[in-house]
Scaffold this active site. Sequence first.
Site, PDB file in Angstrom:
ATOM      1  N   GLN A   1       0.755  -1.136   0.145  1.00  0.00           N
ATOM      2  CA  GLN A   1       0.010  -0.020  -0.093  1.00  0.00           C
ATOM      3  C   GLN A   1       0.669   1.325   0.150  1.00  0.00           C
ATOM      4  O   GLN A   1       1.914   1.233   0.342  1.00  0.00           O
ATOM      5  CB  GLN A   1      -0.847  -0.060   1.260  1.00  0.00           C
ATOM      6  CG  GLN A   1      -1.979  -1.047   1.296  1.00  0.00           C
ATOM      7  CD  GLN A   1      -3.067  -0.985   2.460  1.00  0.00           C
ATOM      8  OE1 GLN A   1      -2.625  -1.522   3.451  1.00  0.00           O
ATOM      9  NE2 GLN A   1      -3.836  -0.131   2.354  1.00  0.00           N
ATOM     10  N   HIS A   2       0.467   2.333  -0.236  1.00  0.00           N
ATOM     11  CA  HIS A   2       0.747   3.643  -0.089  1.00  0.00           C
ATOM     12  C   HIS A   2       1.857   4.339  -0.865  1.00  0.00           C
ATOM     13  O   HIS A   2       2.016   5.440  -1.371  1.00  0.00           O
ATOM     14  CB  HIS A   2       1.052   3.724   1.285  1.00  0.00           C
ATOM     15  CG  HIS A   2       0.166   3.622   2.399  1.00  0.00           C
ATOM     16  ND1 HIS A   2      -1.022   4.254   2.477  1.00  0.00           N
ATOM     17  CD2 HIS A   2       0.138   2.782   3.496  1.00  0.00           C
ATOM     18  CE1 HIS A   2      -1.752   3.755   3.625  1.00  0.00           C
ATOM     19  NE2 HIS A   2      -0.924   2.736   4.251  1.00  0.00           N
TER      20      HIS A   2
ATOM     21  N   ASP B   1      -2.370  -4.907  -0.200  1.00  0.00           N
ATOM     22  CA  ASP B   1      -1.896  -6.285   0.466  1.00  0.00           C
ATOM     23  C   ASP B   1      -2.878  -6.642   1.607  1.00  0.00           C
ATOM     24  O   ASP B   1      -3.273  -7.798   1.632  1.00  0.00           O
ATOM     25  CB  ASP B   1      -0.423  -6.233   1.098  1.00  0.00           C
ATOM     26  CG  ASP B   1       0.060  -5.035   1.778  1.00  0.00           C
ATOM     27  OD1 ASP B   1      -0.743  -4.032   2.308  1.00  0.00           O
ATOM     28  OD2 ASP B   1       1.283  -4.983   1.965  1.00  0.00           O
TER      29      ASP B   1
END
Length: 481
Positions: free
Chosen positions: A82-83, A240
């Site tokens: 992520q991110h 994820d």
Amino acid sequence: MAVPEGPLVVGVDSSTQSTKALVVDVTTGRVVASGQAPHTVTGRNGARESDPEDWWTALGDALGQCGASARRAAAVSVAGQQHGLVTLDAQGRPVRPAMLWNDVRSAAQGERLVEHLGGAKAWAERTGSVPGPAFTVTKWAWLREREPEAAAATRAVRLPHDYLTERLTGRAVTDRSDASGTGWWTPATGAYDVEILGLAGLSPALLPEVVDPFEAAGTVRDLPGLPLPAGALVAPGTGDNAAAALGLGLTAGQPVLSLGTSGTVYTTSPHPSADPAGTVAGFADARGQWLPLACTLNCTQAVDRIAVLLGRDRDAVETGGREVLLPFLDGERTPQLPHSSGLLYGLRHDTTPGRLLQAAYDGAVYALLEALEKVLAGTPERDAPLLLIGGGARGAAWRETVRRLSGRAVSVPVARELVALGAAAQAAGVLTGEDPAAVARRWGTADGPSYDPVPVDRAALDRIGSVLADGGALLRSEHRP
């Protein structure tokens, strides 16, 4: 090898350290082939970066290891870390290495963004989360400030799984779960927040379309050398943690503690959440509901590093000590201490390496359990067993530390690679129209041994809490040792 009973799907986990691919029989859930290829992560002093081209190469290598099974797949889904901030030029090539989720250089930019929108409460109510340095919006603000030439050359902004999905399909899309981890997507509307994008200096034209959880993102293009069949359906993909929730077939209120490079605690909920303290991120899930989640930066990798420094096997712990070790080796996100480093307190003549290693486990688990209490706030089933997943779940020291500090029963699913399995379940859902969480439950992915609760070690919890409070000035200092 047994002949598959149903169609085959591919689930991909493009994580921080590697890409893993599973080919799964939709009817039985049997993994018929798998592959894995490593990533390179660079950076120091708070920086963590990877070249997105490395992810694409690793995807091809992992799929290649799956052999003929991957070439027979009817659908594929990519779950990713992520991110991360992926910046692309007009030709779709990376402008610079991707800034990963555990890159904490944008802490100051995050603080300014929070202030400019009216404070943490305003952010939580608006986006479900308060953006710390993990969030994509703070990374983009950092890039504009520190590398303006790179920001000016950027013609598309993507998340890691978006990048791979777009390479597969040619279509610029993301899903609501990963979009909710950027800081510029609003749960109330299910759309990008134009005011927040304006604060960050990012045009919405640079962002991908957010597709429905059950909508196909497209089909695999004819890509020479890619071991997937052209025309196979491509699911939206997801982050994820949302993929792992799918992979477990998670039901509302069931708590998960994931022990990986980072540590995460989460559950699923039919209702959005907003924590003005910023501990709990009110993420969307991959099914149209919600995934309240808290994350720590320092988990298995940090404790393994302590074990190496001590010259101990990772399970060579000794209980009964009074030492406290806060293993904040990469700064920390929960609690929000981006400039912190590790802190050790309580050394005595009788201190042993085994007791110090146990103290590192205790410090890492303490942060996760504190976050779990906030994630489960308002959940009726507060004493439900913890589902323990991730690489650390296989370790006796991790499992016993969680039991001793939580006082909860613990269940450890036998299924491995739950992120990739969740992606496979999503691919199966797009292919057949079935709810992907129901697919995973049919596959029995959450089955595994259970361990009864033990009395809570209140003394250890009190010691760690006191050191965390008393060491606040050191942990908040920007003057790193």
